[in-house]
Enzyme design. Structure first.
Site, PDB file in Angstrom:
ATOM      1  N   CYS A  26      -2.459   8.000   4.248  1.00 55.88           N
ATOM      2  CA  CYS A  26      -2.358   7.737   2.803  1.00 55.88           C
ATOM      3  C   CYS A  26      -3.689   7.881   2.086  1.00 55.88           C
ATOM      4  CB  CYS A  26      -1.769   6.350   2.573  1.00 55.88           C
ATOM      5  SG  CYS A  26      -2.628   5.031   3.458  1.00 55.88           S
TER       6      CYS A  26
ATOM      7  N   GLU B 131       0.872  -1.178   0.000  1.00 55.51           N
ATOM      8  CA  GLU B 131       0.000   0.000   0.000  1.00 55.51           C
ATOM      9  C   GLU B 131       0.901   1.217   0.000  1.00 55.51           C
ATOM     10  OE1 GLU B 131      -2.714   2.583   2.810  1.00 55.51           O
ATOM     11  OE2 GLU B 131      -3.497   0.533   2.668  1.00 55.51           O
TER      12      GLU B 131
END
Length: 538
Positions: free
Chosen positions: A309, A275
């Site tokens: 994020c 990720e």
């Protein structure tokens, strides 16, 4: 920013949340006894200091691992893994359910650690508690079903018996980031462990105690301690060693580092889950509830000081509601309270350290110098703490300003006005990233239609990021340069396993028999295949 600049910087407009009387301090929380307890068993022959962003001062000394220490940690986990794999999956899952209860019972401990190590506001730290508890509950309940052997129709029905088994990969190497040190470390390792793997984790040194606290609680919940090893040290030194020894690699962090890990793992034919970065967009359509959208944008843009994020860094607002939205959003942003207390009350905490402060300051100053307008914030707040920066709203941002396309990873958002829906979807997709996006509209059908055209792994309608991330039965991850694989749901646990197909042929072979020659056997199989299609067998 230099020391002299910091001392003369304007204080800005955001108020400071007062600390409650008798509030705990770092010395109250991170005692030598706590450090000794949490670092017990960590493979490390050296010592390294870690610091807290609220003051910039040292919190404690921690073990520092060498490449040889990493090899030892993997050897320990590899020796313990077969015994753990042999434990019935329901018993492994029961560890997660006990862990779930312990996390909620003792959450004050981990909230203090998260705040001290990351500088977050306490409510944002609690998001990590929520996420870990959700993951523990989900995989504690669903892991037996996800991992259960499955029967499939064989090559010849009744004559071919086929079973799909799920086998753990072995020892997973996990490299966890600093921004969500509990959720993206221990929370992410739960499916790997319940699937029967051993695990070696390398958390970021500056936030290691939050990860170590979670490991300690897992052991208290019944996890054999040798199964879960931790190594600490500089990323360029320890990280490659973790990748070199692992049977599978889980990484959350920058796209640049993710590429390097993928290349290293690929050379060994080892799988990876990545990720990576994001430059996430929020679209406020002309039929949106502007007040709810403005409140939601504050949550979406400034959670954990924007060091998330999946937070929003680009705000696209339809021109017909833009003035109203901007007025409400800016007012809410300016009212956010900054604070350092280990207590609820502050709306925004600190950046993690000097590197993040430098990036945020550079992005904002460059944008202003090239013509962007600061609608809120735009200044550091050394009066609150060394790395505090006010929540900042920019307008007039355009290429080639760095803040236009690069991930800022701080409390900074740029507003763009739009007229045409097709054009704004194209703009939202015009990035190398594809992690998360948000759509605001009163029309759910329209929201889903827009979502289908956005190239992001998650899309939230009438919220910024929380609904998709917290729906742990559904996969979460990125498209394009935002990563590979998924966390959560079936994909989040099956990635830590190898599929093994076991096929048993009964009565007759899949070959000429009963006196058939090759030609007759081929004709028989041709007829059989036609019959199976007619019977709609799959």
């Amino acid at each position: 920013m230099t020391d002299s600049q910091a001392l003369t910087a304007p204080l800005g407009t955001n108020p400071v949340a007062p600390a409650p009387a008798g509030a705990r301090t770092a010395a109250d929380v991170i005692t030598p006894e706590v450090v000794a307890q949490l670092t017990r068993g960590v493979a490390g022959s050296g010592r390294t200091a870690h610091h807290g962003p609220f003051t910039g001062e040292k919190l404690s000394d921690l073990p520092e691992s060498t490449p040889e220490d990493v090899a030892v940690a993997f050897a320990r986990a590899r020796a313990a893994q077969p015994v753990w794999e042999a434990v019935p999956v329901k018993q492994r899952a029961a560890v997660l359910l006990r862990f779930h209860d312990l996390v909620l019972q003792r959450q004050a401990e981990i909230l203090d650690l998260i705040q001290l190590e990351t500088g977050k506001a306490r409510l944002h730290a609690h998001e990590e508690v929520q996420a870990v508890a959700m993951a523990a509950r989900h995989y504690g309940r669903q892991a037996p079903a996800y991992l259960r052997a499955k029967r499939h129709i064989g090559a010849v029905p009744t004559l071919t018996k086929v079973t799909e088994q799920r086998r753990p990969r072995g020892v997973v190497g996990q490299i966890a980031p600093w921004n969500y040190p509990f959720e993206l470390s221990v929370g992410d390792c739960l499916p790997a462990l319940v699937a029967g793997n051993g695990l070696v984790m390398k958390p970021d040194t500056e936030t290691a105690l939050s990860a170590l606290w979670g490991r300690d609680l897992l052991v208290e919940a019944g996890l054999p301690p040798e199964v879960f090893q931790v190594v600490l040290g500089e990323g360029p030194v320890v990280g490659p060693e973790v990748v070199r020894h692992a049977d599978y690699v889980s990484f959350t962090g920058s796209t640049r580092t993710g590429r390097e890990i993928a290349q290293s793992a690929g050379a060994r034919l080892v799988g990876v889950s990545l990720e990576l970065g994001g430059k996430n967009a929020m679209l406020v359509l002309e039929d949106a509830d502007v007040e709810k959208a403005a409140a939601g944008a504050v949550r979406a843009c400034f959670a954990s000081a924007g060091q998330l994020c999946i937070s929003i860094e680009r705000l696209y607002v339809h021109e017909s509601v833009a003035d109203d939205f901007v007025q409400r959003f800016v007012a809410r942003t300016k009212a956010m309270r900054l604070g350092t207390a280990l207590a609820y009350g502050a709306d925004l905490g600190s950046l993690a350290g000097p590197r993040q402060l430098e990036t945020v300051t550079r992005h904002v100053e460059e944008a202003v110098n090239k013509g962007a307008t600061v609608l809120a914030g735009g200044t550091a707040r050394p009066d609150v703490g060394p790395y505090f920066y006010e929540p900042t709203v920019l307008e007039g941002v355009e290429a080639p300003m760095a803040v236009c396309a690069e991930e800022t990873f701080g409390p900074v958002v740029s507003i763009y006005r739009f007229r045409d829906e097709d054009e704004v979807i194209e703009e939202a997709n015009a990035t190398a990233y594809g992690l998360n996006s948000s759509v605001w509209t009163r029309n759910g059908k329209r929201g889903h239609a827009v979502a289908a055209r956005l190239r992001t792994g998650t899309v939230n309608i009438n919220e910024g990021y929380a609904p998709a991330y917290a729906s742990v039965r559904a996969p979460m991850g990125g498209m394009k340069e935002s990563g590979l694989s998924r966390r959560h749901g079936a994909e989040g646990i099956l990635k830590y396993t190898e599929a093994q197909t076991v096929a048993q042929q009964r009565l007759v072979p899949l070959a000429p028999s009963f006196g058939m020659d090759d030609e007759k056997y081929a004709a028989f199989m041709t007829t059989s295949l036609r019959v199976m299609k007619a019977l709609r067998l799959r």
